[in-house]
Design a protein around this motif. Sequence first.
Motif, PDB file in Angstrom:
ATOM      1  N   PRO A  89       1.786  -4.288  -9.275  1.00 18.72           N
ATOM      2  CA  PRO A  89       2.549  -3.190  -9.908  1.00 18.72           C
ATOM      3  C   PRO A  89       1.709  -1.954 -10.199  1.00 18.72           C
ATOM      4  N   LYS A  90       0.395  -2.117 -10.303  1.00 15.00           N
ATOM      5  CA  LYS A  90      -0.479  -0.979 -10.582  1.00 15.00           C
ATOM      6  C   LYS A  90      -1.193  -0.474  -9.334  1.00 15.00           C
ATOM      7  N   TYR A  91      -0.745  -0.943  -8.183  1.00 19.03           N
ATOM      8  CA  TYR A  91      -1.368  -0.494  -6.929  1.00 19.03           C
ATOM      9  C   TYR A  91      -1.296   1.036  -6.848  1.00 19.03           C
ATOM     10  N   PHE A  92      -0.083   1.571  -6.837  1.00 23.58           N
ATOM     11  CA  PHE A  92       0.144   2.993  -7.080  1.00 23.58           C
ATOM     12  C   PHE A  92       0.955   3.073  -8.369  1.00 23.58           C
ATOM     13  N   GLY A  93       0.319   2.765  -9.482  1.00 22.80           N
ATOM     14  CA  GLY A  93       1.013   2.701 -10.758  1.00 22.80           C
ATOM     15  C   GLY A  93       1.343   4.071 -11.333  1.00 22.80           C
ATOM     16  N   LYS A  94       1.899   4.070 -12.514  1.00 22.79           N
ATOM     17  CA  LYS A  94       2.372   5.303 -13.144  1.00 22.79           C
ATOM     18  C   LYS A  94       1.285   6.371 -13.161  1.00 22.79           C
ATOM     19  N   GLY A  95       1.644   7.564 -12.664  1.00 26.20           N
ATOM     20  CA  GLY A  95       0.727   8.696 -12.638  1.00 26.20           C
ATOM     21  C   GLY A  95      -0.109   8.811 -11.378  1.00 26.20           C
ATOM     22  N   PHE A  96      -0.033   7.801 -10.493  1.00 27.65           N
ATOM     23  CA  PHE A  96      -0.833   7.820  -9.266  1.00 27.65           C
ATOM     24  C   PHE A  96      -0.156   8.712  -8.227  1.00 27.65           C
ATOM     25  N   LYS A  97      -0.916   9.619  -7.632  1.00 24.70           N
ATOM     26  CA  LYS A  97      -0.403  10.475  -6.563  1.00 24.70           C
ATOM     27  C   LYS A  97      -0.563   9.755  -5.231  1.00 24.70           C
ATOM     28  N   TRP A  98       0.514   9.739  -4.439  1.00 25.86           N
ATOM     29  CA  TRP A  98       0.427   9.111  -3.130  1.00 25.86           C
ATOM     30  C   TRP A  98       1.413   9.761  -2.171  1.00 25.86           C
TER      31      TRP A  98
ATOM     32  N   PHE B 112      -9.985  -7.912   7.131  1.00 27.22           N
ATOM     33  CA  PHE B 112     -10.040  -6.487   6.831  1.00 27.22           C
ATOM     34  C   PHE B 112      -9.112  -6.221   5.648  1.00 27.22           C
ATOM     35  N   GLY B 113      -9.672  -5.811   4.526  1.00 29.78           N
ATOM     36  CA  GLY B 113      -8.876  -5.344   3.400  1.00 29.78           C
ATOM     37  C   GLY B 113      -8.746  -3.838   3.461  1.00 29.78           C
ATOM     38  N   MET B 114      -7.702  -3.316   2.851  1.00 29.64           N
ATOM     39  CA  MET B 114      -7.450  -1.883   2.933  1.00 29.64           C
ATOM     40  C   MET B 114      -7.163  -1.292   1.558  1.00 29.64           C
ATOM     41  N   ASN B 115      -7.611  -0.062   1.388  1.00 28.76           N
ATOM     42  CA  ASN B 115      -7.305   0.727   0.195  1.00 28.76           C
ATOM     43  C   ASN B 115      -7.575  -0.041  -1.099  1.00 28.76           C
ATOM     44  N   ARG B 116      -6.559  -0.333  -1.883  1.00 33.10           N
ATOM     45  CA  ARG B 116      -6.746  -0.915  -3.212  1.00 33.10           C
ATOM     46  C   ARG B 116      -6.582  -2.443  -3.234  1.00 33.10           C
ATOM     47  N   ILE B 117      -6.927  -3.076  -2.136  1.00 29.27           N
ATOM     48  CA  ILE B 117      -6.881  -4.535  -2.051  1.00 29.27           C
ATOM     49  C   ILE B 117      -7.786  -5.175  -3.104  1.00 29.27           C
ATOM     50  N   PHE B 118      -8.786  -4.426  -3.599  1.00 28.42           N
ATOM     51  CA  PHE B 118      -9.701  -4.984  -4.607  1.00 28.42           C
ATOM     52  C   PHE B 118      -8.969  -5.414  -5.875  1.00 28.42           C
ATOM     53  N   LEU B 119      -7.751  -4.929  -6.096  1.00 28.19           N
ATOM     54  CA  LEU B 119      -6.959  -5.380  -7.243  1.00 28.19           C
ATOM     55  C   LEU B 119      -6.626  -6.864  -7.150  1.00 28.19           C
TER      56      LEU B 119
ATOM     57  N   VAL C  74      -5.920   8.288  -2.075  1.00 30.60           N
ATOM     58  CA  VAL C  74      -6.313   6.945  -2.506  1.00 30.60           C
ATOM     59  C   VAL C  74      -7.792   6.915  -2.872  1.00 30.60           C
ATOM     60  N   ILE C  75      -8.618   7.499  -2.015  1.00 29.72           N
ATOM     61  CA  ILE C  75     -10.058   7.483  -2.247  1.00 29.72           C
ATOM     62  C   ILE C  75     -10.416   8.245  -3.518  1.00 29.72           C
TER      63      ILE C  75
ATOM     64  N   TRP D  50     -14.870  10.205   6.754  1.00 34.22           N
ATOM     65  CA  TRP D  50     -15.936  11.197   6.594  1.00 34.22           C
ATOM     66  C   TRP D  50     -15.558  12.247   5.554  1.00 34.22           C
ATOM     67  N   ARG D  51     -14.276  12.519   5.388  1.00 27.49           N
ATOM     68  CA  ARG D  51     -13.843  13.498   4.381  1.00 27.49           C
ATOM     69  C   ARG D  51     -14.225  13.056   2.970  1.00 27.49           C
ATOM     70  N   ALA D  52     -14.426  11.752   2.778  1.00 25.38           N
ATOM     71  CA  ALA D  52     -14.719  11.215   1.448  1.00 25.38           C
ATOM     72  C   ALA D  52     -16.143  11.497   0.994  1.00 25.38           C
ATOM     73  N   ARG D  53     -16.952  12.136   1.843  1.00 23.03           N
ATOM     74  CA  ARG D  53     -18.333  12.433   1.452  1.00 23.03           C
ATOM     75  C   ARG D  53     -18.409  13.317   0.213  1.00 23.03           C
TER      76      ARG D  53
END
Length: 261
Positions: free
Chosen positions: A202-211, A72-79, A98-99, A117-120
Amino acid sequence: MGNGMQLAKNGWDFINRIPEGGGAFLHPWRRESIRRLQRYKNKFAGERCFIIGNGPSLKKTNMQLIENEYTFGMNRIFLMFSELGFKTSFLVSVNDLVIEQSIQDFHNVDIPLFISWRARKWLEPKENLHYLYTTYTGKKFAKDATRRLWEGATVTYTCLQLAFYMGFSKVILIGVDHSFATKGEPNQTIVSQGDDPNHFHPKYFGKGFKWQLPDLDTSEVGYLMARKIYLQAGREVVDATIGGKLTIFSKVKYETLFNEK
């Protein structure tokens, strides 16, 4: 909080969930997702899986060892996918920030995607997408992933509920460091000012990313519930995170897991 106040809070939370909950069971997009989710019920009974947190400890973890495991990968694991040379079996994300900020990446994902479901509002149905009805309130451990899942302040908890529904008998956590270099009020939304020190990239939640800052205490409430449910079912969750701070689950050494096979 007294029992009376807790009951009142639970009732108010339930009322607030009604508008979203109706669509979560009646909307045709969700109805189709429910049908797809039902195909996964106990599909992997007796198997083991790895839930991959995205902490810095992944950089010390030999990820090649799990190439042929259920993951199971989560969130921005695709990096990490290009470096790994393989993709996770599943990808799960339930955090709105994140979405919303990773829409194109999620559009491009071609593995089974489980998303709130909110991501619809950002992601329309496609063959590999499964909408999950996840909520911030209403503490529970859902054995049935077609119904409501409590998020437990971490997508890891959603993965634990999915893994249970799919029938996995042993769940192994890696990269769940359960500690963050960035400090502040839990759930507070901040904007990253530079490279991310809290995740594997380092760019997972990189500069300018809201989290949102983590709520570790609430996540532990969820983990305790998960541990109890798994044990009652004769299953187990173990923690193979290298240097992780979580103390809820039994610790195992990562490399020894591959002597079992």
